[in-house]
Design a protein around this motif. Structure first.
Motif, PDB file in Angstrom:
ATOM      1  N   SER A 123      -3.995  11.167   7.776  1.00 25.37           N
ATOM      2  CA  SER A 123      -4.122  11.217   6.306  1.00 25.37           C
ATOM      3  C   SER A 123      -4.198  12.656   5.822  1.00 25.37           C
ATOM      4  O   SER A 123      -3.618  13.000   4.787  1.00 25.37           O
ATOM      5  CB  SER A 123      -5.341  10.421   5.858  1.00 25.37           C
ATOM      6  OG  SER A 123      -6.493  10.853   6.556  1.00 25.37           O
ATOM      7  N   THR A 124      -4.889  13.511   6.575  1.00 24.86           N
ATOM      8  CA  THR A 124      -4.964  14.916   6.180  1.00 24.86           C
ATOM      9  C   THR A 124      -3.587  15.572   6.278  1.00 24.86           C
ATOM     10  O   THR A 124      -3.157  16.301   5.371  1.00 24.86           O
ATOM     11  CB  THR A 124      -5.971  15.663   7.064  1.00 24.86           C
ATOM     12  OG1 THR A 124      -7.227  14.982   7.014  1.00 24.86           O
ATOM     13  CG2 THR A 124      -6.170  17.093   6.589  1.00 24.86           C
ATOM     14  N   ARG A 136      -4.442   6.491   5.866  1.00 26.17           N
ATOM     15  CA  ARG A 136      -5.897   6.407   5.960  1.00 26.17           C
ATOM     16  C   ARG A 136      -6.318   5.219   6.811  1.00 26.17           C
ATOM     17  O   ARG A 136      -7.223   5.314   7.647  1.00 26.17           O
ATOM     18  CB  ARG A 136      -6.503   6.260   4.561  1.00 26.17           C
ATOM     19  CG  ARG A 136      -6.351   7.480   3.705  1.00 26.17           C
ATOM     20  CD  ARG A 136      -6.960   7.239   2.336  1.00 26.17           C
ATOM     21  NE  ARG A 136      -6.499   8.227   1.379  1.00 26.17           N
ATOM     22  CZ  ARG A 136      -6.893   8.276   0.120  1.00 26.17           C
ATOM     23  NH1 ARG A 136      -7.738   7.386  -0.346  1.00 26.17           N
ATOM     24  NH2 ARG A 136      -6.449   9.212  -0.690  1.00 26.17           N
ATOM     25  N   LEU A 137      -5.639   4.079   6.562  1.00 26.84           N
ATOM     26  CA  LEU A 137      -5.971   2.891   7.349  1.00 26.84           C
ATOM     27  C   LEU A 137      -5.673   3.109   8.826  1.00 26.84           C
ATOM     28  O   LEU A 137      -6.453   2.709   9.697  1.00 26.84           O
ATOM     29  CB  LEU A 137      -5.190   1.685   6.821  1.00 26.84           C
ATOM     30  CG  LEU A 137      -5.602   1.188   5.434  1.00 26.84           C
ATOM     31  CD1 LEU A 137      -4.644   0.116   4.947  1.00 26.84           C
ATOM     32  CD2 LEU A 137      -7.009   0.639   5.480  1.00 26.84           C
ATOM     33  N   LYS A 194      -9.411   9.976  13.463  1.00 28.76           N
ATOM     34  CA  LYS A 194     -10.306  10.943  12.812  1.00 28.76           C
ATOM     35  C   LYS A 194      -9.650  11.648  11.628  1.00 28.76           C
ATOM     36  O   LYS A 194      -9.671  12.883  11.529  1.00 28.76           O
ATOM     37  CB  LYS A 194     -10.771  11.985  13.831  1.00 28.76           C
ATOM     38  CG  LYS A 194     -11.420  11.410  15.069  1.00 28.76           C
ATOM     39  CD  LYS A 194     -12.840  11.025  14.796  1.00 28.76           C
ATOM     40  CE  LYS A 194     -13.513  10.527  16.069  1.00 28.76           C
ATOM     41  NZ  LYS A 194     -14.839   9.985  15.808  1.00 28.76           N
ATOM     42  N   GLU A 195      -9.028  10.892  10.799  1.00 31.19           N
ATOM     43  CA  GLU A 195      -8.436  11.405   9.544  1.00 31.19           C
ATOM     44  C   GLU A 195      -7.348  12.449   9.791  1.00 31.19           C
ATOM     45  O   GLU A 195      -7.018  13.237   8.900  1.00 31.19           O
ATOM     46  CB  GLU A 195      -9.507  11.980   8.611  1.00 31.19           C
ATOM     47  CG  GLU A 195     -10.360  10.945   7.913  1.00 31.19           C
ATOM     48  CD  GLU A 195     -11.208  10.126   8.848  1.00 31.19           C
ATOM     49  OE1 GLU A 195     -10.962   8.906   8.941  1.00 31.19           O
ATOM     50  OE2 GLU A 195     -12.099  10.693   9.510  1.00 31.19           O
ATOM     51  N   ARG A 196      -6.799  12.479  10.983  1.00 32.44           N
ATOM     52  CA  ARG A 196      -5.746  13.469  11.259  1.00 32.44           C
ATOM     53  C   ARG A 196      -4.478  13.165  10.453  1.00 32.44           C
ATOM     54  O   ARG A 196      -3.902  14.047   9.808  1.00 32.44           O
ATOM     55  CB  ARG A 196      -5.411  13.473  12.759  1.00 32.44           C
ATOM     56  CG  ARG A 196      -6.427  14.181  13.628  1.00 32.44           C
ATOM     57  CD  ARG A 196      -5.951  14.214  15.077  1.00 32.44           C
ATOM     58  NE  ARG A 196      -6.811  15.032  15.909  1.00 32.44           N
ATOM     59  CZ  ARG A 196      -7.874  14.564  16.573  1.00 32.44           C
ATOM     60  NH1 ARG A 196      -8.204  13.282  16.481  1.00 32.44           N
ATOM     61  NH2 ARG A 196      -8.606  15.379  17.318  1.00 32.44           N
ATOM     62  N   ILE A 222      -2.425   5.514   1.666  1.00 30.62           N
ATOM     63  CA  ILE A 222      -3.341   4.450   2.097  1.00 30.62           C
ATOM     64  C   ILE A 222      -3.028   4.018   3.521  1.00 30.62           C
ATOM     65  O   ILE A 222      -3.925   3.795   4.343  1.00 30.62           O
ATOM     66  CB  ILE A 222      -3.227   3.247   1.128  1.00 30.62           C
ATOM     67  CG1 ILE A 222      -3.739   3.637  -0.259  1.00 30.62           C
ATOM     68  CG2 ILE A 222      -3.998   2.058   1.653  1.00 30.62           C
ATOM     69  CD1 ILE A 222      -5.234   3.834  -0.343  1.00 30.62           C
ATOM     70  N   GLU A 259      -1.379  14.243   3.460  1.00 32.96           N
ATOM     71  CA  GLU A 259      -1.778  14.753   2.152  1.00 32.96           C
ATOM     72  C   GLU A 259      -1.412  16.229   1.992  1.00 32.96           C
ATOM     73  O   GLU A 259      -1.019  16.658   0.912  1.00 32.96           O
ATOM     74  CB  GLU A 259      -3.284  14.558   1.990  1.00 32.96           C
ATOM     75  CG  GLU A 259      -3.808  14.927   0.625  1.00 32.96           C
ATOM     76  CD  GLU A 259      -5.311  14.725   0.550  1.00 32.96           C
ATOM     77  OE1 GLU A 259      -5.772  13.621   0.889  1.00 32.96           O
ATOM     78  OE2 GLU A 259      -6.010  15.672   0.165  1.00 32.96           O
ATOM     79  N   GLN A 310       0.737  15.064  17.579  1.00 35.01           N
ATOM     80  CA  GLN A 310       0.472  14.876  19.001  1.00 35.01           C
ATOM     81  C   GLN A 310      -0.370  13.627  19.236  1.00 35.01           C
ATOM     82  O   GLN A 310      -0.075  12.823  20.128  1.00 35.01           O
ATOM     83  CB  GLN A 310      -0.265  16.101  19.556  1.00 35.01           C
ATOM     84  CG  GLN A 310       0.657  17.259  19.902  1.00 35.01           C
ATOM     85  CD  GLN A 310      -0.122  18.439  20.453  1.00 35.01           C
ATOM     86  OE1 GLN A 310      -1.345  18.422  20.492  1.00 35.01           O
ATOM     87  NE2 GLN A 310       0.604  19.466  20.857  1.00 35.01           N
ATOM     88  N   PRO A 320       0.823  -1.204   0.000  1.00 33.36           N
ATOM     89  CA  PRO A 320       0.000   0.000   0.000  1.00 33.36           C
ATOM     90  C   PRO A 320       0.859   1.257   0.000  1.00 33.36           C
ATOM     91  O   PRO A 320       1.979   1.268   0.533  1.00 33.36           O
ATOM     92  CB  PRO A 320      -0.810  -0.117   1.290  1.00 33.36           C
ATOM     93  CG  PRO A 320      -0.007  -0.998   2.163  1.00 33.36           C
ATOM     94  CD  PRO A 320       0.746  -1.925   1.283  1.00 33.36           C
ATOM     95  N   ILE A 351      -8.355   5.189  10.410  1.00 32.37           N
ATOM     96  CA  ILE A 351      -9.601   4.464  10.680  1.00 32.37           C
ATOM     97  C   ILE A 351      -9.409   3.487  11.830  1.00 32.37           C
ATOM     98  O   ILE A 351     -10.224   3.418  12.751  1.00 32.37           O
ATOM     99  CB  ILE A 351     -10.060   3.738   9.401  1.00 32.37           C
ATOM    100  CG1 ILE A 351     -10.513   4.772   8.367  1.00 32.37           C
ATOM    101  CG2 ILE A 351     -11.188   2.774   9.707  1.00 32.37           C
ATOM    102  CD1 ILE A 351     -10.817   4.193   7.007  1.00 32.37           C
ATOM    103  N   ASP A 373      -1.279  18.856  15.495  1.00 31.12           N
ATOM    104  CA  ASP A 373      -2.342  18.106  16.178  1.00 31.12           C
ATOM    105  C   ASP A 373      -2.256  16.615  15.825  1.00 31.12           C
ATOM    106  O   ASP A 373      -2.374  15.746  16.694  1.00 31.12           O
ATOM    107  CB  ASP A 373      -3.693  18.692  15.758  1.00 31.12           C
ATOM    108  CG  ASP A 373      -4.860  17.944  16.367  1.00 31.12           C
ATOM    109  OD1 ASP A 373      -4.898  17.819  17.610  1.00 31.12           O
ATOM    110  OD2 ASP A 373      -5.727  17.463  15.609  1.00 31.12           O
TER     111      ASP A 373
END
Lengths: 332, 535
Positions: B94-95, B81-82, B90-92, B78, B98, B116, B74, B85, B113
């Motif tokens: 991956s955001t 993101r995994l 909370k998508e911290r 990815i 990205e 941390q 992957p 999840i 954030d």
């Protein structure tokens, strides 16, 4: 831990929202979701349609909001004989220095907070007078267009049961509302608390916690919250899933006549950003989108008659969509 | 940035471990499945080296799983993101990943954030090393199934053994033909037909090797033998007999005694000696010429070959007429015919040698075909090895040269008994010496087969359906009327006809020699058990 301060202080938004919620909660018993959704819409710069049976505190909420915010507040009671000019204002003849001239007299729409009470009781002509105001934040009377004050926040209420002599809002009008919030009947515990607070010697008096500038600053900050592409994609998939010709969901294909507009997606993302901030986060998560999907989409999904016959509400459709839409399409 | 990179490295390691375990189980499932399928197929159809095929699949399946593990790694996005999840971030991450190069108003604080929260979380927990229970169970079931298939007796083993024995038998038969081919090639007396013999043997050898079964291979032998037979001259026996008679006649004369010995030794030497005799005619005394003329006349009368007879007769008459030149000319013709005889004998010897090889091959293949028919094809075929010499073929040769007296040579087909295990049939060429005996029988290959069945008991009267009435077609039996039964005849009256019919049938070209012997043996045993007279 943090080396440098951000250009915008996101924590102030959180504090503003928390203090506003806390202040409103002094008068509004329970109804946490209602308060949260109202605050989200306020910070996102959208308008709210409150729907609930009489006596649930819709009007009280809006009035309390006016008290908690140091902003101009006006209330318009919508009735069948209400005319557009009664809302946006009109030109009247005045005598000035011996000359009689037309002068524009602003209507109650010129306020930061506008309560459109029982909006569905006015005729469509009068309802449509709100369209420009809500979307463009301007009012045109005669040939002159006048800007409305900033921030401009319309909270409309409507009664879902007294339908006699009402004029349901058309789709275009509904789409102008950022959120449609359902006001639920309070629990027994909340009922007791309502009785205690409102039937005593005095009722709580709210103090202002923010002014127009603070709200506008919060609105600017909220738009800066980052959102990852895959979360954005999830929002798009949610919107697509509301359309019967773009989804494989049986319930949508069977019951939905028309799905949410692109404005619905804008609402979803913007509301998600605000919610992220209110949750103390600086990015939009899937949970944020899921949490705001109900109020953001329920008035943008138009159901078939079959849905009404089967007792299927838009919230059920939204629940199905949230359950079935994958968050990570094509991942390992 | 560096912290995000560190997070990615840690996530990659954890994901590699987790995926490694998962793909290993995938590989094991594939490997166990492969082994089970191969072993299962090997029970439905004969599969040679099934253990090897099954074993090869195991590393291949594991290698494919490893390649898939490598190729399907992957991406960092990815992984983030995994991790978001699975760790509830909370998508911290991956955001942050990205937008790691973005510089928006809240990007910096968002990255901090995310870092941390990541430091407060055990990142490896996002990719735990787990084995899917269903897959693990599947591996166990497949392994047990494969083990059972491997351990339990496989009915295809017998088929494989038979196929192997068939191939071995065909290889031996082909080797026998090859040996014959080699023998012809290395012969000290080359003949003009040697290339044709070689070609026939070569073709037969190829057909035997390529045949699907020994029975199919047998079908190629008889045509080869027939082709070889066509290479021989049918007039050779007559010429040979005439030469022998000439030798016998000349042995009684003083002038021709040495020529007689030479003819008996070999036609070629005889030819030379006859030429010498022709050259000496001028110098002979009248009496010797007279004796020689009488001997030649006698030989001419006994000669079965017309040319030889004419030449001898002409030589005799010329001598008697006092014309030695004509007589010498006639004797030279006789010498030429003896040369021709020598050539024909050489040819016959080469053909016989080739036929010997084919018969050895036939014996080998017939034995294996018998075993196949009895379901014993997979058993070792030790007793049927060609050229084992257990049956030297000491049978009497039906040599045309067997008649008469004096020295003779001939080709013959002999039938010899084996060493007790069966009856062998051989074809061979032999050179005999002495009086009257033909050549020895051919060297017979070892025989095989055992007789079976028992004769009718003496107290029984055995009836069989009667022979057709003379004049009535066998294919057109008289229709039976109501209540009529098939007419029966006593066994003793029909057995002879049956035996003759069976023996005639065995003379068909495709019936192996051993099978013919078996039929003969069967009927001979019937005759011994029942004796004469109706039973």
């Amino acid at each position: 831990m943090i080396a440098e301060e951000p250009r915008v202080d996101a924590t102030q938004v959180t504090e503003l929202a928390q203090s506003l919620e806390a202040e409103l909660a002094r008068l509004i018993v329970g109804q946490k979701d209602l308060l949260r959704d109202t605050v989200i819409a306020l910070i996102a710069g959208g308008h709210v349609l409150l729907e609930g049976v009489p006596g649930l505190g819709k009007t009280v909420l809006v009035r309390s909001l006016g008290q908690a915010l140091t902003m101009s507040f006006s209330r318009i009671q919508f009735t069948p004989d209400l005319m557009p000019a009664d809302i946006v204002g009109t030109n009247v003849i005045g005598d000035e220095a011996g000359r009689r001239e037309f002068h524009y007299q602003a209507g109650p729409i010129f306020a930061n907070l506008v309560l459109a009470d029982e909006i569905n009781r006015a005729t469509p002509k009068t309802q449509s007078a709100l369209l420009e105001a809500m979307q463009e934040h301007t009012v045109t009377v005669g040939t002159q267009t006048r800007p409305l004050p900033n921030p401009f926040f319309v909270l409309a209420t409507q009664n879902p049961i007294e339908l006699e002599g009402t004029y349901p809002l058309p789709e275009a009008q509904l789409d102008r509302f950022f959120f449609k919030v359902l006001v639920p009947f309070p629990s027994e515990k909340d009922l007791l608390e309502i009785a205690r607070r409102t039937t005593g010697e005095s009722t709580p008096q709210l103090k202002p916690v923010a002014d127009a500038n603070a709200v506008m600053a919060a609105q600017r900050v909220a738009r800066e919250v980052p959102i990852a592409e895959h979360v954005l994609g999830y929002a798009a998939r949610l919107i697509s899933a509301t359309h019967p010709d773009r989804t494989q969901l049986d319930s949508v294909r069977r019951y939905v006549r028309w799905g949410a507009s692109p404005r619905g997606m804008q609402t979803l993302i913007l509301a998600g950003k605000v919610r992220a901030l209110l949750e103390g986060r600086y990015n939009v998560a899937f949970d944020d989108l899921n949490a705001v999907a109900g109020p953001a989409l329920r008035h943008r999904i138009f159901l078939q008659f079959e849905a009404e016959a089967d007792g299927i509400a838009a919230d059920k459709i939204i629940s199905d969509i949230l359950e079935q839409t994958p968050k990570e399409p094509g991942r390992e | 940035m560096s912290s995000l990179d560190a997070i990615i490295r840690e996530l990659r390691r954890a994901a590699a471990r987790a995926r490694g375990a998962r793909y290993a189980v995938h590989g094991l499932v594939a490997a166990a499945g492969w082994v089970a399928v191969v072993l299962l197929i090997a029970r439905l159809t004969p599969v040679e080296q099934r253990a090897t095929v099954a074993a090869v699949g195991v590393p291949v399946a594991l290698a494919i799983a490893a390649i898939a593990w490598l190729l399907r790694r992957p991406s960092a996005a990815i992984l983030m993101r995994l991790a978001d999840i699975r760790l509830g971030l909370k998508e911290r991450l991956s955001t942050a990943w990205e937008r790691r190069t973005e510089s928006g108003a809240l990007d910096d604080v968002q990255r901090r954030d995310a870092l941390q929260h990541a430091t407060r979380t055990r990142l490896a927990a996002a990719f735990p090393v787990r084995v899917n229970r269903g897959e693990a169970s599947l591996v166990a079931v497949l392994a047990i199934f494969a083990l059972a298939l491997a351990v339990l007796p496989n009915p295809m083993d017998q088929v494989l053994a038979q196929q192997k024995a068939d191939r071995t038998s065909q290889a031996r038969a082909a080797k026998a033909v090859q040996d014959a081919q080699k023998k012809v090639a290395e012969s000290a007396k080359p003949t003009p037909v040697d290339p044709q013999v070689q070609k026939i043997l070569q073709d037969a050898q190829a057909k035997i090797r390529q045949a699907d079964s020994p029975r199919k291979a047998l079908e190629s032998i008889t045509p080869a033998e027939q082709q070889l037979q066509r290479l021989t001259d049918p007039g050779t026996p007559a010429l040979s007999s005439s030469a022998q008679n000439l030798a016998n006649a000349l042995s009684g004369t003083a002038a021709g005694r040495s020529a007689a010995q030479a003819i008996s030794t070999s036609p070629a030497k005889g030819a030379q000696s006859v030429r010498d005799l022709a050259a000496q005619l001028q110098n002979m005394s009248p009496k010797d010429r007279q004796d020689l003329a009488k001997a030649l006349e006698k030989a001419a009368q006994q000669a079965q070959n017309s040319q030889m007879r004419d030449s001898l007769s002409k030589a005799s008459s010329s001598l008697q007429n006092g014309d030695p030149n004509s007589a010498a000319q006639a004797l030279n013709d006789v010498a030429s015919q003896l040369d021709s005889l020598q050539q024909q004998q050489n040819t016959d010897q080469a053909v016989a040698s080739a036929i010997n090889g084919l018969e050895a091959a036939r014996q080998e293949l017939a034995t294996q075909a018998d075993r196949d028919a009895k379901g014993q094809g997979g058993q070792p075929n030790a007793s049927a090895s060609p050229g084992a010499g257990t049956s030297p073929g000491a049978g009497t040769g039906a040599s045309p040269g067997a008649s008469g007296s004096g020295n003779g040579s001939g080709n013959g087909t002999g039938t010899g008994n084996g060493n007790g295990s069966g009856t062998g049939t051989g074809t061979g060429t032999g050179t005999g010496s002495g009086s009257g005996n033909g050549g020895n029988g051919g060297t017979g290959s070892s025989g095989s087969g055992t007789g079976s069945g028992a004769g009718a008991k003496s107290t029984e009267r055995v009836y069989v359906p009667g022979q057709p009435v003379p004049g009535q077609s066998q294919n057109d039996p008289t229709p039976l009327g109501p209540g009529q039964d098939v007419p029966l005849s006593p066994y003793s009256q029909v057995i002879q006809a049956y035996q003759q019919a069976a023996l005639d049938a065995t003379n068909q070209s495709l019936i192996p020699g051993s099978e013919r012997d078996l039929v003969r043996q069967y009927f001979s045993q019937l005759g011994e058990q029942t004796g004469p007279g109706p039973k």
